[in-house]
Design an enzyme around this catalytic site. Structure first.
Site, short mmCIF file in Angstrom:
data_model
loop_
_atom_site.label_atom_id
_atom_site.label_comp_id
_atom_site.label_asym_id
_atom_site.label_seq_id
_atom_site.Cartn_x
_atom_site.Cartn_y
_atom_site.Cartn_z
N TYR A 53 13.04 -12.14 -2.83
CA TYR A 53 11.86 -12.93 -3.17
C TYR A 53 12.28 -14.34 -3.59
O TYR A 53 13.32 -14.52 -4.21
CB TYR A 53 11.08 -12.29 -4.30
CG TYR A 53 10.43 -10.96 -3.99
CD1 TYR A 53 10.37 -10.45 -2.71
CD2 TYR A 53 9.86 -10.20 -5.01
CE1 TYR A 53 9.78 -9.22 -2.43
CE2 TYR A 53 9.26 -8.97 -4.76
CZ TYR A 53 9.23 -8.49 -3.47
OH TYR A 53 8.65 -7.28 -3.20
N SER A 211 0.36 -3.76 -2.38
CA SER A 211 -0.84 -4.27 -1.69
C SER A 211 -2.06 -3.40 -1.98
O SER A 211 -2.74 -2.93 -1.07
CB SER A 211 -0.61 -4.37 -0.18
OG SER A 211 -1.59 -5.20 0.43
N PRO A 212 -2.38 -3.17 -3.26
CA PRO A 212 -3.51 -2.29 -3.59
C PRO A 212 -4.85 -2.83 -3.12
O PRO A 212 -5.80 -2.05 -2.99
CB PRO A 212 -3.45 -2.20 -5.12
CG PRO A 212 -2.74 -3.44 -5.54
CD PRO A 212 -1.73 -3.71 -4.47
N LEU A 213 -4.95 -4.13 -2.87
CA LEU A 213 -6.20 -4.72 -2.38
C LEU A 213 -6.11 -5.07 -0.90
O LEU A 213 -6.98 -5.75 -0.37
CB LEU A 213 -6.58 -5.96 -3.19
CG LEU A 213 -6.70 -5.80 -4.70
CD1 LEU A 213 -7.23 -7.08 -5.33
CD2 LEU A 213 -7.57 -4.61 -5.07
N GLY A 215 -4.19 -7.12 0.82
CA GLY A 215 -4.19 -8.56 1.06
C GLY A 215 -5.49 -9.25 0.69
O GLY A 215 -5.83 -10.30 1.25
N LEU A 217 -8.53 -7.92 1.04
CA LEU A 217 -9.69 -7.42 1.80
C LEU A 217 -10.54 -6.46 0.97
O LEU A 217 -11.72 -6.25 1.28
CB LEU A 217 -9.24 -6.73 3.08
CG LEU A 217 -8.61 -7.65 4.14
CD1 LEU A 217 -8.18 -6.84 5.35
CD2 LEU A 217 -9.58 -8.76 4.55
N LEU A 218 -9.97 -5.88 -0.08
CA LEU A 218 -10.72 -5.00 -0.96
C LEU A 218 -11.11 -5.71 -2.27
O LEU A 218 -11.54 -5.07 -3.22
CB LEU A 218 -9.90 -3.74 -1.27
CG LEU A 218 -9.61 -2.84 -0.07
CD1 LEU A 218 -8.59 -1.76 -0.43
CD2 LEU A 218 -10.90 -2.19 0.44
N GLY A 219 -10.96 -7.01 -2.27
CA GLY A 219 -11.26 -7.78 -3.48
C GLY A 219 -12.54 -8.60 -3.39
O GLY A 219 -12.67 -9.61 -4.08
#
Length: 323
Positions: A53, A211-213, A215, A217-219
């Site tokens: 990173y 990536s729980p959302l 990227g 898209l679930l936010g």
């Protein structure tokens, strides 16, 4: 903050894990410091990074930011369960990638130097190494444990059979083996339910979803598009187009619950078997504060069933694809 054990270990970690991939890439150092201080204020003690990173600061840049934050003192290192990863190529010269005993030794020492610490709590394999035998990998990790440089081992992006093999080989050596597995997992992408989660449960491995959302898209992406505060492009736009009906239903249901879509996505993950702590990757302090709200979202059986209807998951293999 809620806490739990990491897998079958005695290590206590927060139910949210602070992901630092944006530090040095999207987030400047001073803001990264502020986010980490705020994470401790919220009770988040579990931080995740990786030797690759860094973004514009180069490979190792994110670890160096964490190291300078630790160097400020004030109990920052002592209060942090620190997880980092190795696998990816740090430079094109031979033996500077993957999981050979030589690279484990070199990569570990380099990470310790950048992080300005003398040990790493959870040292993780960022990917499976198909060319290095487990005897070699576990021997190198055993040496690192004996030297006091690491305490626990973890994995990332492993298949179920990789987890099972790793644990079997570790048991054969009377070694602890893996305590955690980082996998892509969210309401929209549920492939690990087939075999990774059952393998993790059977082998005492905690699941750390990344990536729980999905990227963002679930936010609340549809609402943000309508408000003009976000535009999707590339693969995100393609995924949104393919799942727009589902995501619109999901956002409507979150509104019925009186919760933000991102909070619902995190709350759902926290109810799933074997999940220890989703990785949140805030770029700002505000995004961190928003993620912590998910701990207050309670999903009853009706809500879980509704989410399952919107985003159907998998049965455990082989029942998912056989009688």
């Amino acid at each position: 903050m809620e806490y739990t054990h990491l897998g079958r270990s005695g290590l206590t970690v927060s139910r949210l894990c602070l992901g630092t991939m944006n530090f040095g890439m999207e987030t400047e150092e001073a803001d990264s410091f502020a986010i980490m201080d705020a994470a401790h204020e919220h009770g988040i003690n579990y931080f995740d990074t990786a030797n690759r990173y860094g973004g514009k600061t180069g490979y190792g840049g994110t670890e160096s930011i964490l190291g300078r934050w630790f160097a400020q003192g004030g109990g920052r290192r002592e209060r942090t369960v620190l997880a980092t990863k190795l696998y990816g190529e740090m430079d094109p010269w031979p033996n500077n990638a993957k999981l050979s005993a030589l690279n484990i030794r070199r990569a570990l020492d380099a990470s310790l130097q950048r992080l300005q610490t003398d040990y790493i709590d959870v040292y993780q394999f960022h990917h499976i190494d198909r060319d290095t035998p487990w005897d070699e990998i576990w021997q190198a990790m055993e040496v690192a444990v004996a030297q006091g440089k690491i305490l626990y081992a973890g994995s990332s992006n492993f298949a179920g059979w990789h987890l099972a093999t790793a644990q079997a080989e570790a048991r054969r050596r009377s070694f602890t083996g893996l305590v955690s597995e980082q996998s892509l997992y969210n309401l929209l992408v549920r492939d690990i339910e087939l075999e990774v989660i059952p393998a993790a449960q059977a082998n005492g491995i905690g699941i750390i979803p990344w990536s729980p959302l999905q990227g963002g898209l679930l936010g609340g992406v549809v609402r943000k598009e309508r408000e003009g505060s976000r535009r999707t492009s590339g693969r995100a736009a393609e995924t949104l187009a393919a799942h727009r009906d589902q995501i619109e239903q999901y956002e409507d249901f979150a509104e019925e619950l009186g919760a933000e879509p991102g909070d619902v996505a995190l709350a759902w993950l926290l109810r799933q078997p074997a999940v220890t702590a989703p990785i949140i990757g805030p770029r700002t302090r505000e995004q961190l504060d928003a993620a912590v709200r998910a701990l207050d979202v309670r999903l009853d059986a009706h809500a879980l069933a509704r989410l399952e209807a919107i985003f159907p998951g998998h049965k455990t293999a082989p029942e998912d694809y056989a009688w």
